[in-house]
Write an enzyme that holds these catalytic residues in place. Sequence first.
Site, short mmCIF file in Angstrom:
data_model
loop_
_atom_site.label_atom_id
_atom_site.label_comp_id
_atom_site.label_asym_id
_atom_site.label_seq_id
_atom_site.Cartn_x
_atom_site.Cartn_y
_atom_site.Cartn_z
CD GLU A 1 -2.56 2.73 -3.58
OE1 GLU A 1 -2.98 3.89 -3.53
OE2 GLU A 1 -3.02 1.80 -2.88
CG HIS A 2 -0.16 6.22 -0.49
ND1 HIS A 2 -0.59 7.32 0.20
CD2 HIS A 2 -1.17 5.31 -0.43
CE1 HIS A 2 -1.80 7.10 0.68
NE2 HIS A 2 -2.17 5.88 0.31
CG HIS B 1 -1.69 1.20 1.47
ND1 HIS B 1 -1.33 2.13 2.41
CD2 HIS B 1 -2.80 1.69 0.86
CE1 HIS B 1 -2.20 3.13 2.40
NE2 HIS B 1 -3.10 2.89 1.47
CD GLU C 1 -5.03 5.24 3.19
OE1 GLU C 1 -3.89 5.62 2.87
OE2 GLU C 1 -5.73 4.49 2.49
#
Lengths: 427, 435
Positions: B73-74, B70, B145
């Site tokens: 991905e950012h 993740h 997040e």
Amino acid sequence: MTYDRKELCEGVGLNAITDSKFKTSSISVRFILPISRETAAANALGFGILTYSNSSLDTMKKLNERLSSLYGGSLSGYSGKRGDFQLLTLNASWIDNRYAIDGEDITGGMLGVFLDCLFSPNASGGAFAEEYFNIVKKEQLSRIDNEMNEKRSYALKKAQQLACKGEPAEIPQFGTREDTEAVTAAQAYSAYRKVLETARTEIFYISPERDPEAERLIAERFRTISRSYKAADSYRTKSPVKDEFETLTETLDVLQCKMVRTWKTDSDDEIANIMLGRIFGGTPVSKLFLNVREKMSLCYYCAARFSWIKNILSVDSGVEKENIDKARDEIEHQLDEIRRGNISDGELEDAMLSIENDLTGIGDDPTSYVYWYLDRLLEGKIFAPEDRLKDYKNITKARIVQAANALRPDSEYIMLTPDSTENKEAD
Amino acid sequence: MAEMERITSPQTGDSCIHVKHESGLEIYISEMPGFSSVEALFGTKYGSINTMFKQRDDEEYTVVPEGIAHFLEHKLFENEDCDVFALYAKTGANGNAFTSFDKTAYLFSCTKNYQASLKILLDFVQAPYFTQETVDKEQGIIGQEIQMTNDEPDWRVLFNMLGAMYHDHPVKIDIAGTKESIAKIDADLLYKCYYTFYNLNNMVLSVAGNVKAEEVLAICDECLKPCEDKGLETVFPDEPETVVKNEVYEQLPVGTPMFNLGYKCDDCYGTERLVKEVTGSIAISVLTDDASDFYKKLLTEETINDSLDGQVFCGDGYFSVIFEGESKKPKKLREELFAEIERIGREGIDEKVFERIRRSTYGSMIRMTNSVEAVAMSALNLAMQGVGPYDEIKILSELKSSDVVQFIRDSLIPDKSVLSVIDVPGGNAFESGVE
């Protein structure tokens, strides 16, 4: 695609939308009426119950069996809100007859079920069947209680209620818990009848081919209602700015704080107001995203939107407690930048392309047609998305700056974490 | 240009183009006449569960911190010169990305300039650029997040359940990891993961909507950089068949108590998994059928409100069936569900009920093909699972009620169930309705 609207009777329009690319047909009936504390809960119950049974399929079992045998045809009823108006909806959708394995008439079957639910509900002696009414009432109470589950939407709702305090728009779409508890099966039935007779009604029938027989059946049933309709002057009501800025703070057992700030405007330049919302915080290249989130890492999300129906601009953010003040300062600073005219040609162009992308995509799913045409009908003028795009293309930077300078701060909702926010572990 | 294969569904008549590109990439293109929009997804079979892996030439397995897929991905959204969103802004496309348990996908949707947007997509995903400075900055954003998703009760009820179901499989860990685990991520680790998993032989491109296959493939020929297949191998810890514990409970600010009742099932791969997934979905539909006497009893006795649903939750090394909804009496619901499962296992499913539910599921599958977004996503998901784009509807058409009954008997075992409940503050849902 073709769009055709017929007035069936006073205040009732049948909007037939034909688009050959779809593999489904759908019908959506929207009843629009002023929202009031006295009727909101009863109206919501009176429409929520329609999808549980009808006079010919008089049990939930029979109705649901019929829907699933029609290849999972869907049926839903709910209460929403547009500004100062309650929007009661009954929807159905189903796959087109050409996909029926044994050649069944799915459209005929679904229309029959839908129209019976709407016009011939499971009621007797002027009251809905008690068994289902009790279920629907509990369901509505759960919905009201569960509004707090999704913290972002809950914060937005609280901020909207604060901004519109004292206006009809403050009233919740299902009414309050107390009002819901007080409604009887007879009162809900009477509310349902009154809505049929008095509300502005827009019917959207969307099918891959024009279907005159379906339209005839729909028209026939709607014409059986004796109407007593009074048109609203306008479906848009500007929310007046408060004399004094108001703040509402609430502490919940959460890990991330929320802050929603609202501004109001007297500006009638809707195109400029919407463009302002995009440039300010409506895209991943907006001023708020690039500065508040990316550059300063103050918020996980920080987005702006403009409500044309109430003339309110709001910014909602998910923010850590220690950053609330800094985030607020930076949000105001970015708005000031726009007020001072600091909008680059690139920012204007990016916002324009983003709007063009949204407008051109209308029609790629059946519901987008309903939203587009309903908004136009409430505005009082029917036109195509490409016509609206021309309006955007004529925008100037000066108009956006003027719109920003017309904004007045109104209120702020803050959801705070408790003083101790250590991670908990489940038992 | 690589050879195009047209795949057609005999059940619906839909078709798409499949290409195994010379770069190693699998490409699926669904031309959808009449639609204005385009949806493109460029994905890798790399998600939160892939924390232990090696390539053919590596001697040892690499173990990486939880949440790194993740995080990657950012970070991929920043290239050396500018932010990817700034590039998309010039074409009008909406760019986005997501990381799930077993995949990461980068996507855009647009109604014009799709060829320019596709070039942006293919270029930036193949051009990583990480520095320690930008990695450090991202830790703050991702930390926020993680906090935000932990405030979502739907998320918490699921992860509490997974934590009670899986002893060691990384599916039990939040996709974004924890504040502690992401603190261990640095630029070198990101590059290591990138060059392992973002090999085109491990990736899929799915494009749907208002596109022409020839145009898409010409852009692929221009932008894709050939990759050598380096023999990627991912492994998972040995996972016992048993669950960790049968119950988990927490109180959070919610309006009504919510539950997940999950069953841990044997995992499998490829077509076998898809068959099991479709069978499991039909089993869930039978058990949550709102036209059944069972459902009516639950509703009228207020064991549930009108929210009983379910899902098959599966991927590499894990497979479970999850019932979900709201209940003030979750233990009572579990008791009733156990009894109904036992009854169906013993008595079977009425053929009329089975056929009705099968047709209803077929209707849902047809509806999916009405949406550009759903078509693109479905082709990506199925390709990553190693099955064809229309295999799901074919499996459904061949399914028998006896298959579903067998699944219920074999897979829905009480000892392998976990009840996870999120209760209202000060609530007592765990004890309510218990005899």
